[in-house]
Design an enzyme around this catalytic site. Structure first.
Site, PDB file in Angstrom:
ATOM      1  N   LYS A 101      -0.482 -13.600   0.447  1.00 39.53           N
ATOM      2  CA  LYS A 101      -1.234 -14.358   1.441  1.00 39.53           C
ATOM      3  C   LYS A 101      -0.246 -15.190   2.252  1.00 39.53           C
ATOM      4  CE  LYS A 101      -5.382 -15.593   0.956  1.00 39.53           C
ATOM      5  NZ  LYS A 101      -5.927 -14.497   1.760  1.00 39.53           N
ATOM      6  N   SER A 102      -0.437 -15.213   3.538  1.00 40.87           N
ATOM      7  CA  SER A 102       0.480 -15.902   4.440  1.00 40.87           C
ATOM      8  C   SER A 102       0.676 -17.366   4.062  1.00 40.87           C
ATOM      9  CB  SER A 102      -0.051 -15.782   5.875  1.00 40.87           C
ATOM     10  OG  SER A 102       0.733 -16.542   6.755  1.00 40.87           O
ATOM     11  N   ARG A 106       4.345 -19.028   2.996  1.00 39.85           N
ATOM     12  CA  ARG A 106       4.942 -20.118   3.777  1.00 39.85           C
ATOM     13  C   ARG A 106       5.425 -21.280   2.924  1.00 39.85           C
ATOM     14  NH1 ARG A 106       2.378 -19.742   9.510  1.00 39.85           N
ATOM     15  NH2 ARG A 106       1.500 -17.660   9.388  1.00 39.85           N
ATOM     16  N   THR A 127      -1.530  -6.727 -11.973  1.00 45.12           N
ATOM     17  CA  THR A 127      -0.480  -7.649 -12.389  1.00 45.12           C
ATOM     18  C   THR A 127       0.197  -8.261 -11.169  1.00 45.12           C
ATOM     19  OG1 THR A 127      -0.090  -6.463 -14.449  1.00 45.12           O
ATOM     20  CG2 THR A 127       1.724  -7.813 -13.633  1.00 45.12           C
ATOM     21  N   GLU A 129       3.658 -10.249  -9.951  1.00 44.18           N
ATOM     22  CA  GLU A 129       5.045 -10.565 -10.285  1.00 44.18           C
ATOM     23  C   GLU A 129       5.428 -11.769  -9.431  1.00 44.18           C
ATOM     24  OE1 GLU A 129       6.084  -5.841 -10.696  1.00 44.18           O
ATOM     25  OE2 GLU A 129       6.017  -6.838  -8.769  1.00 44.18           O
TER      26      GLU A 129
END
Length: 197
Positions: A101-102, A106, A127, A129
């Site tokens: 997700k942006s 960020r 899963t 990571e």
């Protein structure tokens, strides 16, 4: 071809893809938002000098489970396995691609290193990571939005689905994060070499 919101809804209705439970407003223009589960595996570095990919790594991993109202802190430079709250699945004509997700990118949170692929025929809790590449620790909360998944139509249905006994499907149907099973690939490679000679 990536499925649009309209096609995602139709595929959910027809059982081509599964997202359970489906949160309100989770369907985006070309993806579905996924949320963080409470299970984590992190590396215990005490007593170990390296990871030998020919050996199981279960003993290197420590399981952490957070409370429903709790949080997990991932520190800068840390790598942790987690998983999504939803069970996601695809039929043999579809694949899923997990993306970050942006808003989390960020602040330096990477949600997958390489394993962002949902194979045809698999149904599991994907899963994560997780890596913190930022300079400050990040608090992660149970059921917070953590990722998104896009779905693509295959050119034709897969001949052999993931999880078929003829394949070396090591993570079929997982419901919690599982340590790497790379070591099983070495035994498989040895068997192939033996058959050639």
């Amino acid at each position: 071809m990536i499925l649009s919101d309209r096609d995602i809804k139709r595929a959910l209705e027809e059982g081509q893809i599964v997202v359970e439970p489906l949160f309100k407003k989770a369907i985006q223009p070309a993806s579905v938002d996924l949320h963080l589960d409470k299970n984590f595996l992190l590396f215990n570095r005490k007593g170990y000098t390296c990871i030998d990919v020919k050996n199981p790594v279960d003993n290197l991993m420590e399981k952490i489970v957070i409370n429903d109202d709790g949080f997990f802190i991932i520190h800068p430079g840390e790598f942790v396995l987690g998983n999504v709250y939803e069970t996601t699945g695809v039929d043999k004509s579809t694949v899923g691609r997990l993306e970050g997700k942006s808003s989390l990118g960020r602040i330096g949170l990477i949600i997958h290193a390489t394993a962002g692929f949902l194979d045809p025929g698999n149904k599991l809790k994907l899963t994560l990571e997780l890596s913190n590449v930022g300079s400050l620790p990040i608090k992660l909360y149970y059921k917070m939005p953590i990722a998104q998944i896009a779905f693509e139509q295959l050119s034709s249905p897969a001949e052999i689905e993931y999880g078929d006994r003829r394949l070396n499907s090591k993570y079929y149907g997982d419901t919690e994060p599982k340590a790497s099973m790379m070591h099983k690939n070495f035994g498989l490679a040895d068997m192939i070499e033996e058959k050639k000679t």
